[in-house]
Each structure stands twice: as structure tokens, then as C-alpha cells.
Design a protein around this motif. Structure first.
Motif, PDB file in Angstrom:
ATOM      1  N   VAL A 181       0.781  -1.170   0.090  1.00 43.31           N
ATOM      2  CA  VAL A 181      -0.373   0.103  -0.033  1.00 43.31           C
ATOM      3  C   VAL A 181       0.598   1.177   0.064  1.00 43.31           C
ATOM      4  O   VAL A 181       1.464   1.129   0.684  1.00 43.31           O
ATOM      5  CB  VAL A 181      -0.942   0.391   1.290  1.00 43.31           C
ATOM      6  N   ALA A 182      -0.013   2.153  -0.959  1.00 39.64           N
ATOM      7  CA  ALA A 182       1.347   3.579  -0.553  1.00 39.64           C
ATOM      8  C   ALA A 182       0.955   4.384   0.724  1.00 39.64           C
ATOM      9  O   ALA A 182       0.029   5.087   0.919  1.00 39.64           O
ATOM     10  CB  ALA A 182       1.099   4.494  -2.471  1.00 39.64           C
ATOM     11  N   GLY A 185      -2.406   5.422   0.009  1.00 46.75           N
ATOM     12  CA  GLY A 185      -3.641   4.678   0.455  1.00 46.75           C
ATOM     13  C   GLY A 185      -3.972   3.806  -0.633  1.00 46.75           C
ATOM     14  O   GLY A 185      -4.535   2.391  -0.229  1.00 46.75           O
ATOM     15  N   ASP A 186      -3.252   3.962  -2.168  1.00 44.56           N
ATOM     16  CA  ASP A 186      -4.225   3.288  -3.157  1.00 44.56           C
ATOM     17  C   ASP A 186      -3.094   1.528  -2.679  1.00 44.56           C
ATOM     18  O   ASP A 186      -2.085   1.807  -2.157  1.00 44.56           O
ATOM     19  CB  ASP A 186      -3.258   3.733  -4.172  1.00 44.56           C
ATOM     20  N   ARG A 187      -4.306   0.829  -3.071  1.00 44.65           N
ATOM     21  CA  ARG A 187      -3.060  -1.076  -3.171  1.00 44.65           C
ATOM     22  C   ARG A 187      -2.904  -1.442  -4.182  1.00 44.65           C
ATOM     23  O   ARG A 187      -3.930  -1.270  -5.265  1.00 44.65           O
ATOM     24  CB  ARG A 187      -4.271  -1.812  -1.652  1.00 44.65           C
ATOM     25  N   GLY A 237       9.097   7.686  -5.526  1.00 45.14           N
ATOM     26  CA  GLY A 237       8.414   8.467  -4.687  1.00 45.14           C
ATOM     27  C   GLY A 237       7.288   7.910  -3.524  1.00 45.14           C
ATOM     28  O   GLY A 237       6.813   9.440  -3.746  1.00 45.14           O
ATOM     29  N   ILE A 238       7.589   6.760  -3.414  1.00 41.52           N
ATOM     30  CA  ILE A 238       6.131   6.319  -2.807  1.00 41.52           C
ATOM     31  C   ILE A 238       6.866   5.802  -1.558  1.00 41.52           C
ATOM     32  O   ILE A 238       7.467   4.893  -1.727  1.00 41.52           O
ATOM     33  CB  ILE A 238       5.711   4.608  -3.630  1.00 41.52           C
ATOM     34  N   THR A 239       6.778   6.197  -0.355  1.00 38.50           N
ATOM     35  CA  THR A 239       6.876   5.061   1.059  1.00 38.50           C
ATOM     36  C   THR A 239       5.647   4.064   1.742  1.00 38.50           C
ATOM     37  O   THR A 239       4.050   4.202   1.214  1.00 38.50           O
ATOM     38  CB  THR A 239       6.847   6.308   1.908  1.00 38.50           C
ATOM     39  N   SER A 240       6.625   3.368   1.677  1.00 40.70           N
ATOM     40  CA  SER A 240       5.087   2.296   2.438  1.00 40.70           C
ATOM     41  C   SER A 240       4.741   2.563   3.619  1.00 40.70           C
ATOM     42  O   SER A 240       5.371   3.937   4.646  1.00 40.70           O
ATOM     43  CB  SER A 240       6.128   0.841   2.718  1.00 40.70           C
ATOM     44  N   PRO A 241       3.943   1.803   3.911  1.00 35.38           N
ATOM     45  CA  PRO A 241       3.369   2.251   5.612  1.00 35.38           C
ATOM     46  C   PRO A 241       4.035   1.267   6.841  1.00 35.38           C
ATOM     47  O   PRO A 241       5.337   1.786   6.702  1.00 35.38           O
ATOM     48  CB  PRO A 241       1.918   1.350   5.336  1.00 35.38           C
TER      49      PRO A 241
END
Length: 374
Positions: free
Chosen positions: A143-144, A161-163, A226-230
């Protein structure tokens, strides 16, 4: 300031990595051969002039050559170290002929040949299983967590929040799968299947190209979305679950290798990334200086590489022999001796050419040619 592990540590680490892995690879062939009653005439680690050796009570000569870049088992009935069939095996007395490799049924010969790469994969699985139990495995949801403004992900329309379910049609189980795929594809368009508010949508994004230098001065290009993980989730697994996890990781590493070769063939990545023994020695020294954990993981990676490369359908390699056996099974008779001789010689030329090429790449990576140009 860059660091260097030093020549002595590099050489010792290289020998400590390659030597045992080559030995275990050849031991796989040897043990499978013994299982089916094939006499091993020579078990060699290293090439070139024999430094020392001994002959056991079964008549097998165990030798150690001065060039520790490989090894081989020569069974009775083999013409040379490449296991090229020796026509003279047919003239042997019946008892001796029964102990030759060529006298065994096709399925037994195939198992003996495949046992070498299998041994390498088993080594890797054991190491990765130990990591899974002691360190844990990444189970962070795909998930983003956040999307950095102005990043490749933001420009493509990916939101927090995109999975993410797939990348280029490949299913992902955790956030690490996404990162691994993106890192290997700088500036290469990637198709993401994402779930948002219960609906699926397809988003194509092009990872930005960034560069990273490690403490040894090695510089790498990698992709960044440029996406970080939860919140990261790392879980240790049980002894029962660990082998399955390790097998999945081994298959994932092999898939990454296939992707890398495909990118080089199609021109997405430069051929200069192909490395040989010199770069393996460099990485071995660096991993050894970084600690036992880094060295153990490198051993697992190189073991997978050895197994994978040996399964390529190239004559002189295990995969080339298995290819001939596959053809023999379909034709219900062996490939002609002349065809096999031509194939083995061509395979030897190909392997020697590849060795020269990757050595040239290694020297270029070390800056030798720049030094010559001044």
C-alpha cells in the motif's frame, strides 16, 4: 571518503566464497553419480596444474588446481572435464562399462547432471531460511503510505492509500516486491494495477533515475517512484515455514536475474553491468568487511547465480547436457557424436569469449582503461 577492504581480505573472502560453493556444486554431481553406481575418476576444484591431491580407495583422484575459478567431476565414460562422451567406453569390459556415466539410463544421467545446480539452490535455501527465522521477512502491505509531491508516482496519479496488486501484470505480496521491481527499472515505464475506493484502475508510471554510492565507492543507478511504505512489518517465521519462504525468495531472485538479462539483451541496461570473477572478488571482500550477515547473504546470491548459470542451455554447462537429454528423450536416440562434439567445442568458445568479455568489463569498472588513457 571511500573505503577498501584491502587486497588480502578480498582474496581470502573470494576463495572462501567461491571454493566451497564450487565444491558443493561438484559434490552434488559426485553423490548422485555414486547413488547410481557411476565411478568418478577425478574430482577437481580449480583448473590448471594440480597443486596437491590424493586418490581414495574407490580410485577417485581428488585434486586442487592453482586457478580456483571452477571445478569438475570426470566420470568413467567421459572424454574430458566437460563430460563429452568418450567413444572408448563401448570397448571396456562389461563390469567396467557398467560403471560408466554413458551406460546409465537417460533419467539417471539427467539426475546426475541436475544435481550440481540443485546443490547450489539447496545451499541458498538453507541460508535464506536461516535469515527468515533469525531476522524475519518483510510482510509490509503493498500500500502507498505516502506519495512525495513532484515524484514519478505523484505525476502518474498514484495516491496515498492506493493498494498495488500487480506491477506489469506480476502479482505483488508485500511492499518489498514493489520496491525490488522498481529499483531494477530506472526510466522504464511500469504498469501498476491499483485498488482505490474498492475500484481497480491501471496507472502507468516511469520511475525517476537516481544514483547511489556505497562506502566502497561503487555507484549504482536505480529507479525511484517516490512512494513510501506504511509502517514496516517484519515477522520471523517458524522452522516449518522457513523453507517455503526461502524457496519463494530463491525463485524471486532467479526471476530478477532473468529480468536483468532480458533488459541487457533489449538494451534497457548496459552490457557493462555484466561482471565476472574480479567483481565477485570485489563484492566478496566488501561483504566480508561489512560483517558475517552481509557475507552470508552474498554467498546465497552467488550460489543461486551458479545454479542458474549452469542450467542455461549452453553446451559444456549442465543445462547444455540436459538439453541434449531432452532431445534424446524426444527422438528416442542420442544426438549424433559429431553434433555433440561440434556443440561442445562451440560452447567452449562461447564460454571463453564470455569470460574474456566480463573480465574486460571488470577491469573497466576498476578504472584500468581510464588509467591507460591518462
Amino acid at each position: 571518503m571511500t573505503q577498501s577492504p584491502g587486497v588480502l581480505l578480498t582474496v581470502l573472502a573470494f576463495l572462501g566464497v567461491i571454493g566451497p560453493l564450487v565444491f558443493l556444486h561438484e559434490l552434488g554431481h559426485y553423490l548422485a553419480g555414486r547413488l547410481f553406481g557411476v565411478k568418478a575418476e577425478v574430482f577437481a576444484i580449480g583448473f590448471g596444474r594440480e597443486l596437491f591431491g590424493l586418490t581414495d580407495r574407490r580410485g577417485t583422484r581428488w585434486t586442487f588446481g592453482w586457478l580456483p575459478l571452477g571445478g569438475y567431476v570426470r566420470f568413467a565414460g567421459d572424454l574430458n572435464a566437460g563430460s563429452e562422451p568418450d567413444p572408448a567406453w563401448l570397448a571396456l569390459p562389461a563390469e567396467e562399462r557398467a560403471q560408466t556415466f554413458q551406460a546409465k539410463p537417460l533419467w539417471q544421467r539427467a539426475i546426475i547432471v541436475a544435481a550440481g545446480p540443485v546443490a547450489n539452490f539447496i545451499v541458498a535455501v538453507m541460508i535464506l531460511a536461516a535469515f527468515a527465522m533469525l531476522v524475519g521477512v518483510n510482510r509490509t502491505p503493498p500500500v502507498a503510505g505516502t506519495v512525495q509531491p513532484g515524484s514519478a508516482a505523484a505525476s502518474a496519479g498514484i495516491r496515498a492509500g492506493d493498494r498495488i496488486h500487480t506491477v506489469d501484470g506480476r502479482a505483488v505480496d508485500d511492499f518489498g516486491d514493489i520496491a525490488e521491481y522498481v529499483i531494477a527499472r530506472p526510466a522504464v515505464p511500469i504498469r501498476f494495477e491499483v485498488e482505490r475506493d474498492g475500484r481497480m484502475r491501471t496507472i502507468t508510471a516511469i520511475p525517476a533515475v537516481q544514483y547511489k554510492a556505497d562506502r566502497f565507492g561503487n555507484r549504482y543507478a536505480f529507479g525511484r517512484m517516490g512512494i513510501t511504505s506504511p509502517t514496516p512489518v517484519v515477522e520471523r517465521v517458524s522452522l516449518v515455514e522457513a523453507p517455503g519462504v526461502a524457496v519463494d525468495q530463491t525463485l524471486g531472485i532467479m526471476r530478477t536475474m532473468v529480468d536483468g538479462i532480458g533488459q541487457i539483451i533489449t538494451g534497457l541496461r548496459p552490457v557493462s553491468e555484466l561482471g565476472g570473477p574480479l567483481r565477485i572478488a570485489q563484492f566478496s571482500g566488501e561483504a566480508a568487511s561489512a560483517g558475517l550477515t552481509s557475507l552470508a547473504y552474498l554467498i546465497a546470491l552467488i550460489s543461486i547465480n551458479l545454479g542458474f548459470i549452469n542450467l542455461l542451455p549452453v553446451p559444456m554447462l549442465d543445462g547444455g547436457h540436459l538439453l541434449f537429454y531432452g532431445i534424446e528423450a524426444l527422438r528416442r536416440k542420442p544426438v549424433g557424436a559429431e553434433v555433440q562434439q561440434w556443440a561442445y567445442r562451440s560452447g567452449l568458445v562461447l564460454l571463453l569469449s564470455l569470460m574474456l568479455f566480463v573480465t574486460f568489463n571488470d577491469l573497466a569498472a576498476f578504472g584500468l582503461w581510464r588509467g591507460w588513457r591518462g
